[in-house]
Scaffold this active site. Structure first.
Site, mmCIF file in Angstrom:
data_model
loop_
_atom_site.group_PDB
_atom_site.id
_atom_site.type_symbol
_atom_site.label_atom_id
_atom_site.label_comp_id
_atom_site.label_asym_id
_atom_site.label_seq_id
_atom_site.Cartn_x
_atom_site.Cartn_y
_atom_site.Cartn_z
ATOM 1 N N ALA A 196 0.799 -1.237 0.000
ATOM 2 C CA ALA A 196 0.000 0.000 0.000
ATOM 3 C C ALA A 196 0.829 1.283 0.000
ATOM 4 O O ALA A 196 0.253 2.372 0.098
ATOM 5 C CB ALA A 196 -0.998 0.039 1.156
ATOM 6 N N ALA A 197 2.159 1.171 -0.149
ATOM 7 C CA ALA A 197 2.955 2.409 -0.218
ATOM 8 C C ALA A 197 2.479 3.259 -1.406
ATOM 9 O O ALA A 197 2.347 4.483 -1.300
ATOM 10 C CB ALA A 197 4.437 2.078 -0.351
ATOM 11 N N GLY A 198 2.208 2.599 -2.523
ATOM 12 C CA GLY A 198 1.700 3.320 -3.698
ATOM 13 C C GLY A 198 0.330 3.929 -3.429
ATOM 14 O O GLY A 198 0.026 5.032 -3.895
ATOM 15 N N ASP A 199 -0.478 3.223 -2.674
ATOM 16 C CA ASP A 199 -1.823 3.746 -2.359
ATOM 17 C C ASP A 199 -1.722 4.981 -1.470
ATOM 18 O O ASP A 199 -2.438 5.969 -1.673
ATOM 19 C CB ASP A 199 -2.649 2.667 -1.654
HETATM 20 O O1 RIB Z 1 -1.985 -1.961 -2.967
HETATM 21 C C1 RIB Z 1 -2.086 -2.842 -1.891
HETATM 22 C C2 RIB Z 1 -3.419 -3.530 -1.902
HETATM 23 O O2 RIB Z 1 -3.487 -4.360 -3.040
HETATM 24 C C3 RIB Z 1 -3.683 -4.444 -0.745
HETATM 25 O O3 RIB Z 1 -4.278 -3.787 0.347
HETATM 26 C C4 RIB Z 1 -4.544 -5.534 -1.340
HETATM 27 O O4 RIB Z 1 -5.838 -5.559 -0.850
HETATM 28 C C5 RIB Z 1 -4.515 -5.282 -2.843
HETATM 29 O O5 RIB Z 1 -5.650 -4.667 -3.276
#
Ligand code: RIB
Length: 302
Positions: free
Chosen positions: A250-253
């Protein structure tokens, strides 16, 4: 300034095991303690943006099961109105199986469930919100027809669209032309541009190829190295601070959620990218997806 960031995307529950290394095909490795975390690229970006002070509307679909119910409770705790999380009676909530190694690298398999049933018709209730948003933030963990619908709706109404093209997938030039800012990682940039990204030079080449498709701003995230920005034909590189990676999930998120908030709050793109890098750097030092996203006071103190 328009009052909200609209995020359209996935919501998952992440089933996570940390192990010394990622298993090879056919191999079993013994890992550490099992963790169940809130995840999904869309939800992670929505929560990251909300924690940094963004006024977020999140549109997603979850199953009518315990995972969906838990996700909704967590959105409420983050100040995200669950009124646009559509319950799906026919499909289970999205689940991701994640292994994280000692370097913080991960591998992820997603069972999309209800996310794959988020259709354009499901966006009708929130149509007016997309048409009046400060910006639309969207990824590719939902059906492409839904991405195309939301992006077209936003673009037709002059709303800035930030596309995080993850997971990697080829996209039509017609869709790319409607994107204001695209934020691929190296793999995604390679797939979309047709040129392998292995260093800053190849990242610039890929960014220029993407810009030639009609995207005004290209940001290629490059993990621990930082990010390359190509904006109005000028290339900039931003280093990431050195940090001890525990879990890069989730670093990109977090980067995308933070980028959206920075733009929402009036920062220039040259200010927004380092802001987003700092947020992502904090997240890699923590386990989990949404749980790793920093609050604004943490980012300011970083
Ligand atoms: O980008 C990370 C996410 O990718 C995780 O939280 C997982 O659920 C997938 O969607």
């Amino acid at each position: 300034m328009k009052p909200f960031i609209v995020v359209v995307g996935s919501s998952n529950t992440d089933m996570v095991v940390k192990a010394g290394r990622l298993p090879a095909p056919g191999e079993t490795v013994l890992g550490g303690t099992f963790m169940m975390n809130a995840g999904g690229k869309g939800a992670n970006q929505a929560v990251a943006a909300a924690r940094l002070g963004g006024n977020v509307v999140f549109i997603a679909k979850t199953g009518k099961d315990i995972f969906g119910k838990q996700a909704i409770e967590l959105f409420k705790q983050e100040g995200i109105d669950p009124g646009y999380i559509i319950p799906d009676a026919e499909n289970p909530s999205g689940i991701a199986l994640i292994t994280v190694d000692d370097n913080g690298e991960n591998c992820i398999v997603v069972a999309s469930g209800a996310n794959a049933a988020l259709k354009p018709a499901d966006l009708q209730k929130a149509k007016h919100l997309i048409e009046n948003a400060a910006l639309l933030l969207i990824q590719l963990e939902i059906p492409i027809e839904t991405v195309e619908y939301a992006v077209t709706l936003a673009a037709e109404n002059g709303i800035k669209v930030v596309l995080n093209p993850a997971p990697a997938c080829t996209l039509s030039d017609e869709l790319l032309q409607k994107i204001s800012i695209i934020t691929p990682n190296e793999t995604e940039a390679g797939l979309l541009s047709g040129t392998k990204v292995i260093n800053k030079e190849s990242a610039e080449t890929a960014a220029r190829l993407l810009a030639a498709k009609g995207i005004k701003t290209v940001i290629i995230t490059m993990g621990a190295e930082g990010a390359l920005l190509l904006h109005d034909g000028v290339c900039h590189f931003f280093e990431a601070p050195v940090c001890n990676a525990i879990d890069t999930t989730a670093a990109g998120d977090v980067f995308n959620g933070a980028l959206a908030v920075a733009l929402f709050s009036g920062k220039s793109i040259l200010e927004a990218v380092p802001f987003a890098i700092r947020a992502a750097s904090i997240s890699v030092g923590r386990m989990g997806a949404q749980s790793s996203a920093p609050y604004l006071h943490e980012l300011n103190a970083f």
